[in-house]
Scaffold this motif. Structure first.
Motif, mmCIF file in Angstrom:
data_model
loop_
_atom_site.group_PDB
_atom_site.id
_atom_site.type_symbol
_atom_site.label_atom_id
_atom_site.label_comp_id
_atom_site.label_asym_id
_atom_site.label_seq_id
_atom_site.Cartn_x
_atom_site.Cartn_y
_atom_site.Cartn_z
ATOM 1 N N ASP A 168 -6.674 72.380 19.770
ATOM 2 C CA ASP A 168 -7.183 72.233 21.137
ATOM 3 C C ASP A 168 -7.780 73.566 21.589
ATOM 4 O O ASP A 168 -7.062 74.505 21.912
ATOM 5 C CB ASP A 168 -6.040 71.795 22.063
ATOM 6 N N GLU A 169 -9.071 73.647 21.582
ATOM 7 C CA GLU A 169 -9.835 74.850 21.946
ATOM 8 C C GLU A 169 -9.375 76.094 21.176
ATOM 9 O O GLU A 169 -8.989 77.100 21.765
ATOM 10 C CB GLU A 169 -9.759 75.093 23.451
ATOM 11 N N SER A 196 -7.324 66.757 26.054
ATOM 12 C CA SER A 196 -5.941 67.169 25.755
ATOM 13 C C SER A 196 -4.981 65.995 25.886
ATOM 14 O O SER A 196 -3.955 65.947 25.185
ATOM 15 C CB SER A 196 -5.502 68.301 26.690
HETATM 16 MG MG LIG Z 1 -7.719 70.448 27.638
#
Ligand SMILES: [Mg+2]
Ligand SMILES: Nc1ncnc2c1ncn2[C@@H]1O[C@H](COP(=O)(O)OP(=O)(O)OP(=O)(O)O)[C@@H](O)[C@H]1O
Length: 506
Positions: free
Chosen positions: A172-173, A48
């Motif tokens: 992100d995910e 991240s």
């Molecule tokens: Mg992360």
């Protein structure tokens, strides 16, 4: 696949230091157009942070960023946006009360040509439709976002990114909070975007998603420990790179199930869509709940835990030291008193106290355990909490630091530690492995074994049917607020679960 790949972004020897932590360390990376670039790595490995450096949220401490070959400093997120970077974080940033179209064009609503002070609503809807169609997304631009599923909201975020002329979409995910069917759909859209020339960064903890990637970068402790192009992506090797060793037993299931009933749920109803649910959980048993997103699995957990009012039916707990005032829990406080724990699905909104450190977050649900003569014993608190922080391999900085600054996976582990600390009898675990790395997943499975080996029961909700089958003793299949079948896991397989869970779904 679009054959002409252009180098969009390059990070050269980038380091980002936070007080006490080197989140990324001398890292170099190239991001191309027309390609799905996977990023994978343990919790806290820096994924991240890389994204935030590219999105203008953080400035690297040292090193250089290049855009189309030219060195550049991304001063803020607005600048990143103007350079074509669109980031879709896990916490979506839509306005729930507005429509799909309004969300796509928020902040830059098109005006009528002849009357520039009047918003051209027709144009917004028309343009939104074009983008949604381009992506192959079947959504009405006039739908209110609050009424959409998380997966659909994610699609709106993607549409919003494209409408801003992005050339790099960072996710992100994206699959962490959506189900199997929705993930498949998301993969189709992602591949479609790459084919149209977009660059995509795709971060995930799910190894079954490697197939969507054209290349993958493996991170460990803020450094690139390997990268592989398509055709050379091997799951076992990636795991080895990521955690430094092989994982022999992905699912270390122990059978601790007995015939003694611990919890009986009889024909319960709630206003949140539970329509006559009955099941039992035995001592030492993991009772899995399978179903699609929105089928009512979370709501069953909420009803038992006293969040949603049970309008009819009853629940009964054996071995409960506290006398239940009614045949249900009217508040979570009462449920906790009787030894029921709930690990919520959405840790950010209804789990963590973001401004507390890890230790305080662990002890909060059972302060009684650390009270000495009416006063909180803070030493005892730290010793107890550290035991769980060690056990779950949570980053040691969690002892001092507000959980707000921990990586997503470490935050998840802090909540798990809290309920372990509570020593409950029944653990309702709603997607406990969501967003955590493969090593930590195995730790969670071991903790489930630990719980059941002491005769306690687990209600295990998971959208990962493989893990659900591997770690449960019996599974109840939830469909439209009902349990339509309860089966011993040895008698069923993934195909059966999919067929039952998705039958009659609209
Ligand atoms: Mg992360
Ligand atoms: N704002 C911040 N202040 C202090 N430390 C931070 C901050 N942001 C990140 N970190 C630390 O930097 C490291 C890398 O974090 P990052 O969020 O990039 O990890 P990640 O790979 O995304 O992990 P996860 O898979 O759990 O999401 C972690 O140790 C984290 O605690």
């Amino acid at each position: 696949m679009n054959e002409i790949k252009e180098l969009l972004w390059e990070l050269k020897n980038v380091t980002k230091v936070f007080p006490g932590v080197k989140a990324i360390n001398n890292l170099s990376l190239k991001i191309y157009s027309s390609e799905v670039h996977g990023m994978i790595g343990e919790n806290g490995s820096g994924k991240s942070t890389i994204v935030k450096c590219l999105s203008g949220v953080y400035q690297p401490t040292s090193g250089k960023i290049f855009y189309r070959g030219n060195p550049i400093v991304i001063h803020n997120p607005m600048m990143a946006c103007s350079l074509g970077v669109a980031t879709i974080y896990q916490e979506l940033s839509l306005v729930p009360s507005l429509t799909v179209a309004e969300n796509i064009y928020i902040g830059r609503l098109p005006r009528k040509e002849r009357f520039p002070f009047i918003v051209d609503w027709q144009e917004i809807v028309k343009k939104s439709l074009v983008i949604l169609k381009k992506l192959g997304i079947d959504l009405d631009p006039l739908n209110i976002v609050a009424d959409l599923s998380i997966a659909q909201q994610q699609m709106v975020e993607i549409a919003k990114a494209l409408s801003r002329n992005a050339n790099l979409i960072i996710m992100d995910e994206p699959s962490a909070a959506i189900g199997m069917e929705e993930t498949k759909r998301l993969h189709e859209i992602v591949l479609n975007m790459a084919m149209q020339g977009y660059g995509i960064i795709y971060i995930t903890h799910r190894l079954d998603e490697l197939s969507v990637m054209d290349c993958v970068t493996v991170l460990k402790d803020g450094e690139v420990v390997g990268d592989r192009a398509k055709g050379r992506i091997n799951v076992k090797e990636i795991v080895n790179l990521m955690i430094g060793h092989d994982v022999k037993e992905h699912y270390p299931k122990q059978i601790n199930q007995t015939n003694d009933t611990l919890l009986t749920v009889s024909d319960i109803y709630t206003k949140k869509g539970i329509n006559g649910v009955s099941f039992t959980v035995h001592q030492g048993e993991v009772f899995g709940l399978a179903g699609s997103i929105g089928s009512g699995r979370t709501e069953i957990g909420h009803a038992i835990f006293g969040i949603d009012d049970i309008t009819d039916g009853s629940i009964k707990l054996q071995n409960c030291q506290v006398v239940m005032t009614k045949d249900k829990f009217t508040t979570p406080r009462e449920a906790i008193k009787c030894g029921v724990a709930l690990l919520t699905e959405n840790r950010k909104y209804n789990g963590l106290f973001m401004n507390f450190n890890g230790v305080n977050n662990v002890s909060i649900a059972k302060l009684k355990k650390i009270v000495h003569r009416g006063i909180l014993d803070l030493n005892k608190e730290e010793i107890f909490a550290k035991e769980y922080i060690d056990k779950l391999k949570i980053t040691p900085t969690a002892v001092e630091q507000s959980v707000e600054f921990l990586s997503g996976g470490n935050q998840q582990k802090v909540i798990i530690a809290r309920w372990m600390f509570c020593e409950a009898n029944i653990f309702i675990l709603d997607e406990p492995t969501q967003g955590i790395d493969i090593g930590a997943k195995v730790e969670v499975y071991r903790l489930i074994n630990d719980i059941t080996s002491h005769g306690k029961g687990v209600i295990f909700i998971s959208s990962d049917f493989e893990e659900l089958l591997a770690m449960s003793d019996r599974i109840g299949i939830v469909n439209k607020g009902k349990i339509i079948a309860v089966k011993e896991v040895k008698n069923i397989n993934k195909k059966y679960l999919i067929e039952k869970a998705f039958v009659n779904q609209v």
